[in-house]
Design a protein around this motif. Structure first.
Motif, short mmCIF file in Angstrom:
data_model
loop_
_atom_site.label_atom_id
_atom_site.label_comp_id
_atom_site.label_asym_id
_atom_site.label_seq_id
_atom_site.Cartn_x
_atom_site.Cartn_y
_atom_site.Cartn_z
N GLU A 1 -0.11 2.15 27.24
CA GLU A 1 -0.25 1.44 28.53
C GLU A 1 -1.21 2.35 29.51
OE1 GLU A 1 3.62 1.05 30.07
OE2 GLU A 1 4.09 -0.68 28.28
N GLY A 2 -1.93 1.49 30.22
CA GLY A 2 -2.86 1.79 31.18
C GLY A 2 -3.51 0.66 31.91
N PRO A 3 -4.80 0.19 31.48
CA PRO A 3 -5.48 -0.91 32.33
C PRO A 3 -4.78 -2.11 32.11
CG PRO A 3 -7.28 0.44 31.35
CD PRO A 3 -5.78 1.16 30.80
N ALA A 4 -4.28 -2.36 30.95
CA ALA A 4 -3.24 -3.66 30.75
C ALA A 4 -2.24 -3.63 31.61
CB ALA A 4 -2.98 -3.69 29.33
N ARG A 5 -1.65 -2.54 31.71
CA ARG A 5 -0.28 -2.83 32.55
C ARG A 5 -0.85 -2.73 34.05
NH1 ARG A 5 4.85 -0.62 32.08
NH2 ARG A 5 5.75 -0.09 33.77
N GLN A 6 -2.07 -2.11 34.23
CA GLN A 6 -2.30 -2.46 35.80
C GLN A 6 -2.86 -3.96 36.09
OE1 GLN A 6 -5.39 0.28 36.42
NE2 GLN A 6 -4.18 2.18 36.23
N ALA A 7 -3.36 -4.41 35.00
CA ALA A 7 -3.64 -5.83 35.12
C ALA A 7 -2.55 -7.04 35.56
CB ALA A 7 -4.45 -6.34 34.09
N GLN A 8 -1.41 -6.50 34.65
CA GLN A 8 -0.25 -7.28 34.68
C GLN A 8 0.41 -6.99 36.14
OE1 GLN A 8 2.26 -6.02 31.51
NE2 GLN A 8 0.87 -6.45 29.93
N ALA A 9 0.36 -5.82 36.54
CA ALA A 9 0.92 -5.59 37.97
C ALA A 9 -0.01 -6.28 38.91
CB ALA A 9 0.75 -3.89 38.32
N TRP A 10 -1.11 -6.36 38.87
CA TRP A 10 -1.98 -7.19 39.69
C TRP A 10 -1.57 -8.64 39.59
CZ3 TRP A 10 -4.16 -8.30 43.88
CH2 TRP A 10 -4.91 -9.35 44.21
N ALA A 11 -1.76 -9.02 38.74
CA ALA A 11 -1.16 -10.58 38.42
C ALA A 11 0.18 -10.94 39.06
CB ALA A 11 -1.10 -10.89 36.95
N THR A 12 0.88 -9.96 38.80
CA THR A 12 2.36 -10.22 39.48
C THR A 12 2.13 -10.15 41.09
OG1 THR A 12 3.46 -9.26 37.61
CG2 THR A 12 4.82 -9.36 39.43
N LEU A 13 1.60 -9.36 41.45
CA LEU A 13 1.40 -9.06 42.83
C LEU A 13 0.71 -10.38 43.42
CD1 LEU A 13 1.64 -7.66 45.55
CD2 LEU A 13 -0.61 -6.51 44.89
N HIS A 14 -0.19 -10.78 42.82
CA HIS A 14 -1.08 -12.03 43.14
C HIS A 14 -0.12 -13.28 43.25
CE1 HIS A 14 -4.77 -14.89 42.59
NE2 HIS A 14 -4.24 -14.80 43.78
N GLN A 15 0.65 -13.37 42.32
CA GLN A 15 1.62 -14.62 42.33
C GLN A 15 2.57 -14.56 43.40
OE1 GLN A 15 2.45 -17.35 39.47
NE2 GLN A 15 2.86 -17.72 41.80
N ARG A 16 3.28 -13.39 43.70
CA ARG A 16 4.26 -13.13 44.72
C ARG A 16 3.59 -13.66 46.13
NH1 ARG A 16 6.86 -7.60 42.81
NH2 ARG A 16 8.21 -8.38 41.22
N LEU A 17 2.34 -12.95 46.41
CA LEU A 17 1.81 -13.28 47.53
C LEU A 17 1.22 -14.67 47.76
CD1 LEU A 17 -0.81 -10.29 47.64
CD2 LEU A 17 1.27 -10.39 49.05
#
Length: 513
Positions: free
Chosen positions: A388-404
């Motif tokens: 896990e690394g870039p893929a996990r960061q991409a998922q975290a950004w997608a989740t944050l984007h959805q919440r915002l």
């Protein structure tokens, strides 16, 4: 083949409790004519006060509402067996020799057979996520074939744990058995929970069943057959297996012989298989008007759990669904919930829906809440990487984007779009414009530009790369001519700086991460 049978002994009660704001409060289902209504089923809080199936409704209500009179130190004069001590009704004056009643009262609702069938169909849609062969053939139960699913979902202990876990989340008590055929699974679940039998163990498991638990009552003249067999001295199903089939057929007809053959798997059972509807719609009705969004939290959670179970059965997700509030006075109020990605996890759906509702103001008291998803989308589970690394960061950004987006609204958030322009201050605009080339192609650009270039003559410690000449803008009056460098600050930071060709002085224009 391996068939699972799920028996729901309290489906009517638990289905009704899912529609109540406080499922732990005393509650009972009643049945019968209006003049002689009796208790059909009661939850734990009601049973602890002595309410039992078969009791007259008036008697059950008296256990909660009637004050209990007794002489000081004497035993109660009026108390149901196993009931908790009664107390005096609230707000009534204390009297000598009386105990204060409990402040709770027994809530009731009529037993609805159609509601039970609706819940069975919904559970069948949930079970469709584990098997394409799901049947409602037997009352109060589901049967479905899982041999073809064990390679994907098994082995059986793991699948059993998953079935029980998801049913517990949905709030339904159950009994579960797996057997080589559906008829055997259905009769074995009457006396077992968690039993798993194969072809070799089927005959001994069936032989140990008592006749009144072997499903004989479901065949023609079944009650008479059971009574005749008992009067003849037969008690167990194995004793019938030992008899000649021709003798059984002559004495009791072909119905009994066919039932015994179905239990052994020798007579194929024709089942109608359930096919779930491709649309979802559920309504939660309130006993009293709800004036604030906080009062919708419990029903919203229940509805989203049902939606998630439905989506699991369909192997699908949703990108958009609708909440419709039926108001006490005035037209219905609808709220569209849009998602940036296909979702079906109930916790995620609940979190995003709550964030959406923070921006909603109710137009009046709500009498019912309807959740509908007329269109489903293909669902792909989140891919997990070994490292896990870039893929996990991409998922975290997608989740944050959805919440915002859910909390602030889609129009508020605008993406930064790279524009086809050489001048850095003109190359990024918010939310529109033609897409530029891939950011990985060409010279490196900083992730953060300063609003205006700032003088930084004494801060540059070392030049790491450059120069890169940018000369543009002569046609619109914004003519620039600069040489850009990657520079290192004394504290180690990397900056994007420029100077005008032939002139002294450095200008800071951006920072690299």
């Amino acid at each position: 083949m391996r068939w699972v049978c799920l028996l729901f002994p309290r489906l009517a009660l638990e289905g009704a409790l899912r529609r109540r704001a406080d499922p732990e409060a005393p509650f009972a289902l009643v049945d019968g004519p209006a003049q002689r209504q009796c208790i059909r089923a009661a939850n734990r809080a009601a049973r602890e006060q002595g309410v039992k199936p078969g009791q007259a409704l008036g008697f059950a209500e008296a256990l909660f509402n009637a004050p209990l009179f007794k002489a000081p130190g004497a035993a109660p004069l009026f108390k149901a067996p196993g009931a908790a001590p009664l107390s005096k009704a609230p707000n009534s004056a204390p009297e000598n020799g009386s105990e204060p009643a409990s402040g709770e009262r027994l809530e009731t609702a009529p037993f609805d057979a159609e509601s039970v069938e609706r819940w069975r169909r919904r559970l069948a849609s949930w079970a469709y996520g584990f098997s394409a062969q799901v049947s409602l053939h037997y009352p109060h139960a589901l049967v479905f074939e899982v041999a073809s699913s064990l390679d994907l979902l098994g082995p059986w202990p793991r699948l059993e744990a998953r079935l029980r876990s998801e049913l517990a989340e949905l709030g339904f008590s159950h009994r579960l058995v797996i057997a080589p055929n559906p008829a055997a699974a259905r009769v074995l679940v009457n006396v077992h929970d968690g039993l798993a039998v194969d072809d070799a163990g089927l005959e001994p498991a069936l032989a140990a069943l008592r006749l009144d638990r072997a499903g004989l009552a479901n065949i023609d003249a079944g009650q008479d057959i059971v009574q005749t067999l008992k009067r003849s001295g037969f008690q167990r199903l194995g004793e019938l297996f030992a008899l000649p089939r021709s003798a059984l057929a002559r004495r009791f007809g072909g119905g009994l012989l066919r039932h015994l053959s179905e239990l052994r798997g020798e007579w194929p059972l024709a089942l109608d298989y359930h096919r779930p509807t491709p649309r979802f719609s559920r309504t939660f009705e309130f006993d009293q008007p709800v004036h604030a969004l906080a009062g919708l939290a419990f029903p919203l959670k229940r509805l989203l759990q049902e939606l998630a179970a439905f989506l699991m059965g369909q192997d699908a997700g949703v990108e958009r669904f609708r909440l419709t509030f039926e108001l006490e006075d005035g037209p219905a109020q609808a709220v569209e919930i849009g998602l940036l990605a296909v979702q079906r996890d109930p916790d995620t759906l609940l979190e995003l829906t709550r964030a959406h509702l923070e921006r909603v103001r109710l137009a009046g008291p709500v009498m019912s809440l309807t959740l509908s998803a007329p269109r489903l989308s293909a669902y792909a589970p989140v891919r997990r990487e070994l490292l896990e690394g870039p893929a996990r960061q991409a998922q975290a950004w997608a989740t944050l984007h959805q919440r915002l987006v859910a909390r602030l609204g889609e129009p508020v958030l605008k993406p930064l779009v790279e524009y086809r322009e050489h001048r850095p201050e003109m190359a990024v605009i918010d939310g529109a414009g033609p897409r530029a080339r891939d950011a990985s192609v060409g010279p490196a650009r900083p992730g953060w530009l300063t609003p205006t270039p700032q003088r930084c003559d004494g801060d540059v410690a070392q030049l790491l790369a450059g120069p890169e000449r940018i000369e543009s803008g002569w046609w619109d009056g914004g003519d620039i001519r600069r040489d850009y460098y990657l520079a290192q600050w004394a504290d180690g930071r990397h900056a994007w700086v420029w100077c005008e060709p032939g002139r002294q002085g450095w200008y800071l224009h951006g920072w690299f991460g």
